[in-house]
Design an enzyme around this catalytic site. Sequence first.
Site, PDB file in Angstrom:
ATOM      1  N   HIS A  69       0.840  -1.213   0.000  1.00 50.11           N
ATOM      2  CA  HIS A  69       0.000   0.000   0.000  1.00 50.11           C
ATOM      3  C   HIS A  69       0.868   1.253   0.000  1.00 50.11           C
ATOM      4  CE1 HIS A  69      -3.093  -2.569   2.384  1.00 50.11           C
ATOM      5  NE2 HIS A  69      -3.604  -2.386   1.174  1.00 50.11           N
TER       6      HIS A  69
ATOM      7  N   LYS B 177     -15.935  -7.416   5.776  1.00 45.63           N
ATOM      8  CA  LYS B 177     -15.091  -8.326   6.547  1.00 45.63           C
ATOM      9  C   LYS B 177     -14.795  -7.699   7.906  1.00 45.63           C
ATOM     10  CE  LYS B 177     -11.743  -6.714   3.172  1.00 45.63           C
ATOM     11  NZ  LYS B 177     -10.837  -7.007   2.122  1.00 45.63           N
TER      12      LYS B 177
ATOM     13  N   ARG C 153      -1.960  -6.001  -8.521  1.00 46.38           N
ATOM     14  CA  ARG C 153      -0.876  -6.928  -8.184  1.00 46.38           C
ATOM     15  C   ARG C 153      -0.716  -8.011  -9.232  1.00 46.38           C
ATOM     16  NH1 ARG C 153      -3.350  -7.863  -2.329  1.00 46.38           N
ATOM     17  NH2 ARG C 153      -5.117  -7.905  -3.736  1.00 46.38           N
TER      18      ARG C 153
ATOM     19  N   SER D  29      -3.092  -7.515   3.100  1.00 43.95           N
ATOM     20  CA  SER D  29      -3.281  -7.382   4.552  1.00 43.95           C
ATOM     21  C   SER D  29      -3.734  -8.712   5.155  1.00 43.95           C
ATOM     22  CB  SER D  29      -4.332  -6.302   4.860  1.00 43.95           C
ATOM     23  OG  SER D  29      -3.915  -5.062   4.369  1.00 43.95           O
TER      24      SER D  29
END
Length: 163
Positions: free
Chosen positions: A16, A40, A89, A126
């Site tokens: 990040h 979440k 990514r 994360s």
Amino acid sequence: MRVVCPGSFDPVTNGHLDIITRSARMHQEVVVAVLRNPSKSALFTADERVEMLREVTADQPNVRVAKFNGLIVDFCRANEISAIVKGLRAVSDFDYEMQMAQMNYSQAGVETLFMTTNPLYAFLSSSLVKEFARYGGDVAGLVPASVLHRLADRLAVSDPAAH
Ligand code: PNS
């Protein structure tokens, strides 16, 4: 141009931070927007996530951190933000990011700019950091040092048996 880097940041990773820092070099102002109520369940509260982001971006005067609820396009409108910046990514990120970008453009005219993730962090998320750390894995080098400490403290409290 003022742009936004939105996310859950639970917690912020070096991946990040790489996207935020590179965006700050290219744009006048970067607003890092922390989603307050992700579906979440979060390890850190939104205030803690904001605090960690402020710590790790303190050396970048054109970066500011804020919380948001609801739609990112409404946050953009309210803060006169022209574009959303997202890191990509891998191909696996592409479909969903493309869908969100097209939805945000078609419904609100907000552009999305994609930035390729530094290959050093292509595998990083994360969730993986939390899982690895929860079972005693070493995540130094994947998150900023201040986050590493908070992660260790939080996991020690949430699962005393693991330490
Ligand atoms: O770090 P994350 O959890 O992958 O970030 C996802 C985030 C917060 C960027 C995305 O879920 C989002 O923009 N949520 C805000 C709600 C919204 O605008 N949803 C519609 C997207 S088309």
